[in-house]
Design a protein around this motif. Structure first.
Motif, PDB file in Angstrom:
ATOM      1  N   LEU A   8     -46.747  15.540 -15.400  1.00  0.00           N
ATOM      2  CA  LEU A   8     -47.256  16.888 -15.876  1.00  0.00           C
ATOM      3  C   LEU A   8     -47.565  16.403 -17.429  1.00  0.00           C
ATOM      4  O   LEU A   8     -48.796  16.806 -17.937  1.00  0.00           O
ATOM      5  CB  LEU A   8     -46.305  18.070 -15.655  1.00  0.00           C
ATOM      6  N   MET A  61     -44.367  18.362  -5.280  1.00  0.00           N
ATOM      7  CA  MET A  61     -44.824  19.453  -4.773  1.00  0.00           C
ATOM      8  C   MET A  61     -45.819  19.447  -3.688  1.00  0.00           C
ATOM      9  O   MET A  61     -45.910  20.173  -2.773  1.00  0.00           O
ATOM     10  CB  MET A  61     -45.364  20.300  -5.904  1.00  0.00           C
ATOM     11  N   ASP A 101     -45.965  13.895  -8.051  1.00  0.00           N
ATOM     12  CA  ASP A 101     -45.576  15.538  -8.275  1.00  0.00           C
ATOM     13  C   ASP A 101     -45.076  15.715  -6.675  1.00  0.00           C
ATOM     14  O   ASP A 101     -46.148  15.353  -5.888  1.00  0.00           O
ATOM     15  CB  ASP A 101     -46.694  15.977  -8.332  1.00  0.00           C
ATOM     16  N   ASP A 161     -56.084  22.209  -8.698  1.00  0.00           N
ATOM     17  CA  ASP A 161     -54.530  22.153  -8.491  1.00  0.00           C
ATOM     18  C   ASP A 161     -54.321  21.875  -7.080  1.00  0.00           C
ATOM     19  O   ASP A 161     -55.402  21.909  -6.081  1.00  0.00           O
ATOM     20  CB  ASP A 161     -54.087  23.721  -8.539  1.00  0.00           C
ATOM     21  N   GLY A 219     -50.291  24.592 -11.889  1.00  0.00           N
ATOM     22  CA  GLY A 219     -49.191  23.738 -11.496  1.00  0.00           C
ATOM     23  C   GLY A 219     -48.858  22.396 -11.920  1.00  0.00           C
ATOM     24  O   GLY A 219     -49.808  22.180 -13.355  1.00  0.00           O
ATOM     25  N   GLY A 220     -48.072  21.784 -11.641  1.00  0.00           N
ATOM     26  CA  GLY A 220     -47.526  20.404 -12.250  1.00  0.00           C
ATOM     27  C   GLY A 220     -46.021  20.532 -12.510  1.00  0.00           C
ATOM     28  O   GLY A 220     -45.597  21.260 -13.251  1.00  0.00           O
ATOM     29  N   TYR A 221     -45.265  19.822 -11.636  1.00  0.00           N
ATOM     30  CA  TYR A 221     -43.876  20.154 -11.649  1.00  0.00           C
ATOM     31  C   TYR A 221     -43.130  18.719 -11.722  1.00  0.00           C
ATOM     32  O   TYR A 221     -41.826  18.830 -12.181  1.00  0.00           O
ATOM     33  CB  TYR A 221     -43.478  20.688 -10.217  1.00  0.00           C
ATOM     34  N   ASP A 232     -50.682  19.355 -10.231  1.00  0.00           N
ATOM     35  CA  ASP A 232     -49.520  18.783  -9.036  1.00  0.00           C
ATOM     36  C   ASP A 232     -50.132  18.071  -7.918  1.00  0.00           C
ATOM     37  O   ASP A 232     -49.524  17.850  -6.761  1.00  0.00           O
ATOM     38  CB  ASP A 232     -48.863  19.892  -8.506  1.00  0.00           C
TER      39      ASP A 232
END
Length: 308
Positions: A294, A252, A250, A164, A287-289, A245
């Motif tokens: 994603l 984020m 991404d 992550d 995560g991964g937004y 993410d």
């Protein structure tokens, strides 16, 4: 082709921290829709996540933490535990499913019903410390799964791999100086949760990377640091905190990985698991937004797990 379990539950879609929160139910929908569109759904053994028991959670989280979260669980509306982390009436159940998915995955793999498993669950877990929910996380799903592998199945060495973009501070908090668990991680630094780079525990191989770190830097860390340490440790199971993410799309984070990197690192971890752990891997979504990256990254990760 390898037998791979795909574990999720409709309760994980019901956890909702507000319409503008990046950790949204749409994350799981994007993954599911993409797997269907790519014709991948049929390749996996599908299981519904059970509810984790308080006894299973208590291997990682003290009773006071569990009671605090249960008390905070609202009947209506949204209750914020911190600016980033909130509970709705469905959060408690979803969090129990998320932790329960990891337990189910460990059991399936240890019974030899599948070689590996992926848990498509939310809320995520790797920021949840023993006594503190934070960073979108309530229970530390990967830590609960690792503790289950040790306690219920008698394993002596479990490795946790975390890619992550954020450091898994909660996982480190759960297992710091526990010789039965080796944690290898990369993360953007300095970045939330602003720790991990200065860890001195012998069983923590935390490798901070600067904003803008790319495939070459990531693969060098895995090849030169992670893999030799994992081989030396000889894990009997490998668990993956699969955050996506660090993908370049991404927003984020500020790293520049691609889905090819996630497939590559999964292949490398599978190689280690085959050498020392009878191929046993349990991977859990963190995560991964960015919904598109994603979904593509999870698909690449699953293709590698299932050797498709």
């Amino acid at each position: 082709m390898t037998s791979t379990a795909f574990i999720s539950h409709r309760d994980c879609y019901l956890h909702d921290m507000g319409s503008y929160h990046p950790e949204s139910p749409a994350r799981l929908s994007a993954i599911s829709d993409h797997l269907i569109a790519q014709g991948l759904e049929a390749y996996f053994v599908h299981h519904e996540a059970p509810l984790a028991t308080l006894e299973q959670l208590a291997r990682v989280h003290p009773a006071a933490h569990l009671e605090h979260l249960k008390r905070k669980s609202p009947q209506l509306g949204i209750v914020h535990l911190d600016p980033d982390t909130a509970m709705c009436p469905h959060t408690w159940q979803a969090a129990l499913r998320s932790a329960g998915a990891g337990i189910e995955a460990v059991d399936l793999v240890m019974r030899g019903e599948v070689e590996n498993a992926f848990c498509a669950v939310r809320p995520p877990g790797h920021h949840a410390e023993r006594e503190n929910a934070m960073g979108f996380c309530f229970f530390n799903n990967i830590a609960v799964a690792a503790a289950h592998a040790l306690a219920a199945h008698g394993l002596e060495r479990v490795a946790i791999v975390d890619f992550d973009v954020h450091h898994g501070n909660g996982t480190e908090d759960a297992f710091r100086n526990d010789p039965r668990v080796l944690m290898t991680s990369i993360f953007q630094h300095p970045f939330f949760p602003y720790c991990g780079a200065d860890s001195h525990a012998d069983n923590m191989l935390n490798v901070p990377l600067p904003a803008g770190a790319d495939s070459e830097q990531f693969r060098a860390v895995v090849s030169e640091q992670w893999l030799p340490r994992l081989r030396q440790f000889r894990p009997q199971m490998v668990l993956i905190s699969a955050g996506f993410d660090a993908h370049g799309e991404d927003e984020m984070g500020n790293m520049r990985l691609t889905e090819k990197d996630f497939a590559w690192v999964t292949d490398e971890v599978r190689r280690i698991a085959k050498e020392t752990a009878q191929g046993r891997i349990v991977s859990m979504l963190e995560g991964g937004y960015s919904l598109s990256s994603l979904a593509r990254s999870v698909a690449a990760h699953l293709r590698a797990l299932a050797d498709l």
